[in-house]
Write a protein that holds these residues in place. Structure first.
Motif, mmCIF file in Angstrom:
data_model
loop_
_atom_site.group_PDB
_atom_site.id
_atom_site.type_symbol
_atom_site.label_atom_id
_atom_site.label_comp_id
_atom_site.label_asym_id
_atom_site.label_seq_id
_atom_site.Cartn_x
_atom_site.Cartn_y
_atom_site.Cartn_z
ATOM 1 N N TYR A 14 25.247 -1.469 20.142
ATOM 2 C CA TYR A 14 24.400 -2.276 19.276
ATOM 3 C C TYR A 14 25.286 -3.274 18.526
ATOM 4 O O TYR A 14 26.501 -3.309 18.735
ATOM 5 N N HIS A 15 24.674 -4.086 17.665
ATOM 6 C CA HIS A 15 25.432 -5.115 16.971
ATOM 7 C C HIS A 15 25.305 -5.002 15.458
ATOM 8 O O HIS A 15 24.240 -4.662 14.940
ATOM 9 N N ALA A 16 26.409 -5.309 14.796
ATOM 10 C CA ALA A 16 26.418 -5.485 13.346
ATOM 11 C C ALA A 16 26.646 -6.965 13.066
ATOM 12 O O ALA A 16 27.247 -7.676 13.876
ATOM 13 N N PHE A 17 26.156 -7.422 11.917
ATOM 14 C CA PHE A 17 26.205 -8.838 11.577
ATOM 15 C C PHE A 17 26.915 -9.021 10.235
ATOM 16 O O PHE A 17 26.535 -8.397 9.249
ATOM 17 N N GLN A 18 27.959 -9.857 10.226
ATOM 18 C CA GLN A 18 28.703 -10.106 8.995
ATOM 19 C C GLN A 18 28.486 -11.546 8.532
ATOM 20 O O GLN A 18 28.670 -12.488 9.320
ATOM 21 N N VAL A 33 28.495 -11.839 14.902
ATOM 22 C CA VAL A 33 27.941 -10.608 15.463
ATOM 23 C C VAL A 33 29.070 -9.790 16.062
ATOM 24 O O VAL A 33 29.947 -10.314 16.751
ATOM 25 N N LEU A 34 29.061 -8.482 15.771
ATOM 26 C CA LEU A 34 30.155 -7.588 16.159
ATOM 27 C C LEU A 34 29.607 -6.405 16.941
ATOM 28 O O LEU A 34 28.660 -5.735 16.498
ATOM 29 N N LEU A 35 30.179 -6.143 18.102
ATOM 30 C CA LEU A 35 29.722 -5.058 18.962
ATOM 31 C C LEU A 35 30.131 -3.711 18.387
ATOM 32 O O LEU A 35 31.261 -3.535 17.928
ATOM 33 N N LEU A 68 21.955 -12.365 21.013
ATOM 34 C CA LEU A 68 21.054 -13.495 20.847
ATOM 35 C C LEU A 68 19.602 -13.036 20.702
ATOM 36 O O LEU A 68 18.847 -13.566 19.879
ATOM 37 N N LEU A 69 19.209 -12.050 21.497
ATOM 38 C CA LEU A 69 17.852 -11.504 21.388
ATOM 39 C C LEU A 69 17.611 -10.925 19.996
ATOM 40 O O LEU A 69 16.577 -11.191 19.373
ATOM 41 N N THR A 70 18.567 -10.134 19.513
ATOM 42 C CA THR A 70 18.418 -9.497 18.202
ATOM 43 C C THR A 70 18.293 -10.531 17.095
ATOM 44 O O THR A 70 17.466 -10.396 16.187
ATOM 45 N N PHE A 71 19.107 -11.570 17.170
ATOM 46 C CA PHE A 71 19.160 -12.550 16.086
ATOM 47 C C PHE A 71 17.994 -13.539 16.133
ATOM 48 O O PHE A 71 17.274 -13.712 15.145
ATOM 49 N N PHE A 72 17.793 -14.175 17.273
ATOM 50 C CA PHE A 72 16.825 -15.262 17.335
ATOM 51 C C PHE A 72 15.395 -14.796 17.589
ATOM 52 O O PHE A 72 14.454 -15.553 17.363
#
Length: 240
Positions: A14-18, A33-35, A68-72
């Motif tokens: 999953y991804h974390a966002f800083q 975005v960080l894996l 990209l899916l998670t964010f946009f």
């Protein structure tokens, strides 16, 4: 054995966002975005393992797609906010990469100018930089509308020739230079050198900002954008 695609679908990866913020206001301009792995595997170890098993390009493209899916496609519109996504040079020179990136360009066409592809100048990937196809692919990405960032600058050799080769939109200075910046004249000189170099373009980002005094020093030196725990730790997006 489960495929990388299945592991993303099950959110084993999953991804974390800083946050990445404008200085000195600390106003957010976007995220990196960080894996992450539910198994707790460190990202560097995860990518090294993928490289050993010749699965790095597969991991890289799935990570990019899902980020990209998670964010946009989240419930909150990230209007004009940038998303910085890491990608390895070895993935960019893969034969299958142009087809993949065309699909991404079609799916995320309204957001292409908000996507910043971060290219790490890791020693592990050093041989890719000398491949003519690498600079050609970077030029093609920019024509499509993607932005380019050069990551961890200051931690490798021939950095200015690399900047000239790919003409990045952003340069991210390695976190080494932000640690105790306020008390190190040598680090201040180096940061100021990059501030002056980036006066017109590319834009400069200082990574690893954690202390108020180092933030204040960076602002005085003219650093326009910062990233680090002072602005926020990696985590979920606000709507999650």
């Amino acid at each position: 054995m489960e495929s990388i695609a299945e592991l993303f679908k099950k959110k084993e990866y999953y991804h974390a966002f800083q946050p990445i913020c404008q200085l000195p206001e600390k106003s957010r301009i976007g995220y990196e975005v960080l894996l992450r792995s539910k198994a707790g595997i460190h990202p560097e170890a995860l990518f090294s393992l993928a490289k050993e098993n010749k699965m790095l390009p597969e991991l890289d493209v799935h990570s990019l797609h899902y980020a990209l899916l998670t964010f946009f496609h989240s419930s909150i519109e990230h209007k004009n906010e940038l998303l910085f996504v890491n990608i390895f040079p070895s993935t960019i020179i893969e034969d299958t990469f142009p087809g993949f990136i065309q699909k991404i360009a079609r799916t995320f066409r309204p957001f292409l100018t908000q996507i910043v592809l971060e290219i790490n100048e890791s020693i592990m990937e050093g041989e890719c930089w000398s491949e003519p196809i690498f600079t050609r692919r970077i030029a093609e990405l920019k024509k499509l509308g993607f932005l380019i960032a050069l990551d961890d600058v200051g931690d490798g050799a021939n950095i200015f020739s690399k900047i000239e080769d790919i003409s990045p939109d952003y340069i991210k200075i390695d976190r080494f230079f932000s640690q105790e910046l306020s008390s190190s004249l040598e680090k201040q000189k180096t940061v100021k050198l990059f501030v002056d170099f980036c006066k017109d373009a590319p834009q400069l980002i200082l990574e690893g900002v954690e202390e108020e005094e180092d933030f204040a020093c960076a602002s005085l030196l003219g650093v326009a954008i910062g990233q680090g725990y002072l602005f926020g730790k990696p985590g979920s997006l606000p709507d999650e």
